[in-house]
Design a protein around this motif. Structure first.
Motif, PDB file in Angstrom:
ATOM      1  N   CYS A  89       0.843  -1.195   0.000  1.00  0.00           N
ATOM      2  CA  CYS A  89       0.000   0.000   0.000  1.00  0.00           C
ATOM      3  C   CYS A  89       0.878   1.245   0.000  1.00  0.00           C
ATOM      4  O   CYS A  89       1.907   1.301   0.685  1.00  0.00           O
ATOM      5  CB  CYS A  89      -0.916   0.024   1.227  1.00  0.00           C
ATOM      6  N   LEU A  90       0.429   2.253  -0.762  1.00  0.00           N
ATOM      7  CA  LEU A  90       1.137   3.520  -0.874  1.00  0.00           C
ATOM      8  C   LEU A  90       0.150   4.656  -0.707  1.00  0.00           C
ATOM      9  O   LEU A  90      -0.974   4.587  -1.215  1.00  0.00           O
ATOM     10  CB  LEU A  90       1.800   3.650  -2.249  1.00  0.00           C
ATOM     11  N   ALA A  91       0.554   5.711  -0.014  1.00  0.00           N
ATOM     12  CA  ALA A  91      -0.287   6.900   0.096  1.00  0.00           C
ATOM     13  C   ALA A  91      -0.439   7.531  -1.280  1.00  0.00           C
ATOM     14  O   ALA A  91       0.517   7.627  -2.052  1.00  0.00           O
ATOM     15  CB  ALA A  91       0.316   7.894   1.078  1.00  0.00           C
ATOM     16  N   GLU A  92      -1.631   7.967  -1.583  1.00  0.00           N
ATOM     17  CA  GLU A  92      -1.981   8.424  -2.922  1.00  0.00           C
ATOM     18  C   GLU A  92      -1.222   9.665  -3.381  1.00  0.00           C
ATOM     19  O   GLU A  92      -0.832   9.774  -4.529  1.00  0.00           O
ATOM     20  CB  GLU A  92      -3.488   8.703  -2.978  1.00  0.00           C
ATOM     21  N   ALA A  93      -1.018  10.632  -2.499  1.00  0.00           N
ATOM     22  CA  ALA A  93      -0.475  11.918  -2.957  1.00  0.00           C
ATOM     23  C   ALA A  93       0.456  12.526  -1.925  1.00  0.00           C
ATOM     24  O   ALA A  93       0.130  13.537  -1.287  1.00  0.00           O
ATOM     25  CB  ALA A  93      -1.602  12.886  -3.294  1.00  0.00           C
ATOM     26  N   THR A  94       1.634  11.928  -1.726  1.00  0.00           N
ATOM     27  CA  THR A  94       2.631  12.482  -0.808  1.00  0.00           C
ATOM     28  C   THR A  94       4.005  12.515  -1.480  1.00  0.00           C
ATOM     29  O   THR A  94       4.950  11.888  -1.000  1.00  0.00           O
ATOM     30  CB  THR A  94       2.699  11.659   0.493  1.00  0.00           C
ATOM     31  N   PRO A  95       4.133  13.224  -2.610  1.00  0.00           N
ATOM     32  CA  PRO A  95       5.434  13.273  -3.281  1.00  0.00           C
ATOM     33  C   PRO A  95       6.464  13.984  -2.410  1.00  0.00           C
ATOM     34  O   PRO A  95       6.093  14.844  -1.604  1.00  0.00           O
ATOM     35  CB  PRO A  95       5.124  14.079  -4.548  1.00  0.00           C
ATOM     36  N   PRO A  96       7.737  13.627  -2.492  1.00  0.00           N
ATOM     37  CA  PRO A  96       8.321  12.653  -3.425  1.00  0.00           C
ATOM     38  C   PRO A  96       8.236  11.207  -2.953  1.00  0.00           C
ATOM     39  O   PRO A  96       8.751  10.316  -3.612  1.00  0.00           O
ATOM     40  CB  PRO A  96       9.784  13.099  -3.479  1.00  0.00           C
ATOM     41  N   PHE A  97       7.588  10.956  -1.806  1.00  0.00           N
ATOM     42  CA  PHE A  97       7.519   9.597  -1.275  1.00  0.00           C
ATOM     43  C   PHE A  97       6.656   8.705  -2.155  1.00  0.00           C
ATOM     44  O   PHE A  97       7.092   7.638  -2.591  1.00  0.00           O
ATOM     45  CB  PHE A  97       6.993   9.622   0.158  1.00  0.00           C
ATOM     46  N   SER A  98       5.423   9.125  -2.402  1.00  0.00           N
ATOM     47  CA  SER A  98       4.542   8.330  -3.255  1.00  0.00           C
ATOM     48  C   SER A  98       3.444   9.209  -3.817  1.00  0.00           C
ATOM     49  O   SER A  98       2.927  10.085  -3.136  1.00  0.00           O
ATOM     50  CB  SER A  98       3.931   7.158  -2.469  1.00  0.00           C
ATOM     51  N   ALA A  99       3.105   8.967  -5.077  1.00  0.00           N
ATOM     52  CA  ALA A  99       2.012   9.669  -5.736  1.00  0.00           C
ATOM     53  C   ALA A  99       1.728   8.958  -7.051  1.00  0.00           C
ATOM     54  O   ALA A  99       2.648   8.731  -7.841  1.00  0.00           O
ATOM     55  CB  ALA A  99       2.346  11.141  -5.983  1.00  0.00           C
ATOM     56  N   SER A 100       0.477   8.614  -7.272  1.00  0.00           N
ATOM     57  CA  SER A 100       0.132   7.911  -8.503  1.00  0.00           C
ATOM     58  C   SER A 100       0.337   8.791  -9.728  1.00  0.00           C
ATOM     59  O   SER A 100       0.437   8.291 -10.852  1.00  0.00           O
ATOM     60  CB  SER A 100      -1.318   7.426  -8.446  1.00  0.00           C
ATOM     61  N   SER A 101       0.426  10.111  -9.532  1.00  0.00           N
ATOM     62  CA  SER A 101       0.636  11.032 -10.659  1.00  0.00           C
ATOM     63  C   SER A 101       2.083  11.058 -11.136  1.00  0.00           C
ATOM     64  O   SER A 101       2.360  11.522 -12.242  1.00  0.00           O
ATOM     65  CB  SER A 101       0.207  12.447 -10.250  1.00  0.00           C
ATOM     66  N   LEU A 102       3.014  10.575 -10.333  1.00  0.00           N
ATOM     67  CA  LEU A 102       4.422  10.544 -10.735  1.00  0.00           C
ATOM     68  C   LEU A 102       4.666   9.380 -11.697  1.00  0.00           C
ATOM     69  O   LEU A 102       4.100   8.297 -11.520  1.00  0.00           O
ATOM     70  CB  LEU A 102       5.329  10.395  -9.515  1.00  0.00           C
ATOM     71  N   PRO A 103       5.499   9.581 -12.710  1.00  0.00           N
ATOM     72  CA  PRO A 103       5.744   8.506 -13.680  1.00  0.00           C
ATOM     73  C   PRO A 103       6.201   7.202 -13.042  1.00  0.00           C
ATOM     74  O   PRO A 103       5.800   6.115 -13.461  1.00  0.00           O
ATOM     75  CB  PRO A 103       6.829   9.096 -14.590  1.00  0.00           C
ATOM     76  N   ASP A 104       7.059   7.295 -12.016  1.00  0.00           N
ATOM     77  CA  ASP A 104       7.563   6.090 -11.364  1.00  0.00           C
ATOM     78  C   ASP A 104       6.857   5.797 -10.045  1.00  0.00           C
ATOM     79  O   ASP A 104       7.184   4.839  -9.355  1.00  0.00           O
ATOM     80  CB  ASP A 104       9.072   6.204 -11.132  1.00  0.00           C
ATOM     81  N   GLY A 105       5.888   6.659  -9.672  1.00  0.00           N
ATOM     82  CA  GLY A 105       5.158   6.445  -8.429  1.00  0.00           C
ATOM     83  C   GLY A 105       5.820   7.010  -7.193  1.00  0.00           C
ATOM     84  O   GLY A 105       5.224   7.000  -6.117  1.00  0.00           O
ATOM     85  N   GLY A 106       7.068   7.482  -7.318  1.00  0.00           N
ATOM     86  CA  GLY A 106       7.759   8.046  -6.163  1.00  0.00           C
ATOM     87  C   GLY A 106       8.731   7.062  -5.531  1.00  0.00           C
ATOM     88  O   GLY A 106       8.877   5.908  -5.952  1.00  0.00           O
ATOM     89  N   ILE A 107       9.403   7.526  -4.492  1.00  0.00           N
ATOM     90  CA  ILE A 107      10.425   6.732  -3.805  1.00  0.00           C
ATOM     91  C   ILE A 107       9.863   5.405  -3.326  1.00  0.00           C
ATOM     92  O   ILE A 107      10.451   4.335  -3.546  1.00  0.00           O
ATOM     93  CB  ILE A 107      10.995   7.524  -2.610  1.00  0.00           C
ATOM     94  N   ASP A 108       8.722   5.447  -2.642  1.00  0.00           N
ATOM     95  CA  ASP A 108       8.182   4.227  -2.036  1.00  0.00           C
ATOM     96  C   ASP A 108       7.770   3.205  -3.087  1.00  0.00           C
ATOM     97  O   ASP A 108       7.941   1.993  -2.884  1.00  0.00           O
ATOM     98  CB  ASP A 108       6.992   4.574  -1.141  1.00  0.00           C
ATOM     99  N   ALA A 109       7.232   3.660  -4.212  1.00  0.00           N
ATOM    100  CA  ALA A 109       6.846   2.734  -5.274  1.00  0.00           C
ATOM    101  C   ALA A 109       8.084   2.078  -5.890  1.00  0.00           C
ATOM    102  O   ALA A 109       8.104   0.855  -6.129  1.00  0.00           O
ATOM    103  CB  ALA A 109       6.039   3.467  -6.341  1.00  0.00           C
ATOM    104  N   GLU A 110       9.114   2.871  -6.145  1.00  0.00           N
ATOM    105  CA  GLU A 110      10.343   2.314  -6.705  1.00  0.00           C
ATOM    106  C   GLU A 110      10.979   1.319  -5.740  1.00  0.00           C
ATOM    107  O   GLU A 110      11.461   0.254  -6.141  1.00  0.00           O
ATOM    108  CB  GLU A 110      11.326   3.431  -7.023  1.00  0.00           C
ATOM    109  N   LEU A 111      10.967   1.675  -4.460  1.00  0.00           N
ATOM    110  CA  LEU A 111      11.567   0.786  -3.471  1.00  0.00           C
ATOM    111  C   LEU A 111      10.757  -0.506  -3.344  1.00  0.00           C
ATOM    112  O   LEU A 111      11.330  -1.598  -3.203  1.00  0.00           O
ATOM    113  CB  LEU A 111      11.667   1.491  -2.123  1.00  0.00           C
ATOM    114  N   ALA A 112       9.432  -0.409  -3.391  1.00  0.00           N
ATOM    115  CA  ALA A 112       8.590  -1.604  -3.314  1.00  0.00           C
ATOM    116  C   ALA A 112       8.914  -2.557  -4.462  1.00  0.00           C
ATOM    117  O   ALA A 112       9.012  -3.782  -4.270  1.00  0.00           O
ATOM    118  CB  ALA A 112       7.116  -1.210  -3.341  1.00  0.00           C
TER     119      ALA A 112
END
Length: 262
Positions: free
Chosen positions: A38-61
């Motif tokens: 699970c990732l928070a929807e809109a907390t860039p740069p940590f996580s955001a579905s609007s970011l091409p890579d999803g943010g730090i947390d998405a890349e790390l996951a």
């Protein structure tokens, strides 16, 4: 009030929606199945579905799942206004929607709320804090800051208290957006900024790429994965994966790509 509340709007609130007494915990994920995160929807740069890579947390996951030889399944979670991140944690982890919840802040030690609700924390994968940035020239020391004079800071934050203790002339701002605007238009000579907020502003082209002075004395925040305490095998696997990603430089590369070099 923690930096995460001010700048990302996702302070880990009290976990008030725990698992009902006497109910069985969700079953542990099979070792070879998809790793659900699970990732928070809109907390860039940590996580955001609007970011091409999803943010730090998405890349790390994705990197953790790859290290474990598993597919990854990302679930974007909207953080509710009532209950905040704490409610989202309880609903999604206790409810079995995901096995891991990324981007959980710990300030000043282990998160007591996680322990109270029988949630465990992984080894930290990111530690960050405040940085003092000059509007026109780099700030390399507190003496540089004293010569500049007008230093903007978000009021009632650890950085605000630290600057007060250093007898620096502070100009209070209500949030990071206002502080970044003041830095850009020269209303302040320097600003004490939460480093992830500065990194996101630079990505958006809203801040100059001027080096800053780290302020570790103002407080540091670590970020971890949260998971159910009843899944020690997954905890051990995730910790081993994070350690491996750190040792071979892949974790540093992810952070550096998002403006948060270790």
């Amino acid at each position: 009030m923690t930096p995460r509340t001010r700048l990302c709007g996702t302070l880990l609130a009290l976990l008030t929606h725990g698992q009902p007494a006497g109910s069985a915990p969700p079953p542990a994920e099979p070792g070879g199945g998809p790793l659900t995160v699970c990732l928070a929807e809109a907390t860039p740069p940590f996580s955001a579905s609007s970011l091409p890579d999803g943010g730090i947390d998405a890349e790390l996951a994705r990197a953790v799942a790859g290290q474990l030889g598993r597919e990854v399944r990302l679930t974007w979670v909207s953080i509710p206004n009532r209950g905040g991140l704490g409610k989202a944690l309880a609903q999604n982890l206790a409810g079995g929607a995901c096995a891991l919840f990324a981007g959980i802040p710990e300030s000043g030690g282990p998160n007591e709320d996680l322990a109270e609700k029988r949630l465990a924390a992984s080894t930290p994968y990111l530690e960050t804090g405040y940085v003092l940035v000059g509007a026109r020239t780099p700030v390399r020391s507190l003496d540089d800051a004293r010569r500049l004079g007008r230093i903007g800071v978000v009021t009632a934050t650890p950085a605000d208290l630290y600057l007060f203790q250093q007898n620096l002339h502070r100009l209070p701002y209500g949030d990071n957006g206002a502080l970044l605007a003041a830095l850009a238009d020269g209303s302040v000579d320097a600003a004490a900024l939460w480093q992830p907020a500065l990194a996101e502003a630079r990505r958006r082209g809203q801040a100059q790429a001027v080096d800053g002075l780290a302020l570790p004395e103002a407080g540091r925040t670590r970020f971890v994965f949260a998971l159910r305490r009843g899944d020690p095998a997954l905890l051990a696997d995730v910790n081993a994966a994070v350690d491996s990603l750190r040792s071979d430089g892949r974790l540093a590369a992810i952070l550096r790509a998002h403006g948060l070099a270790p």
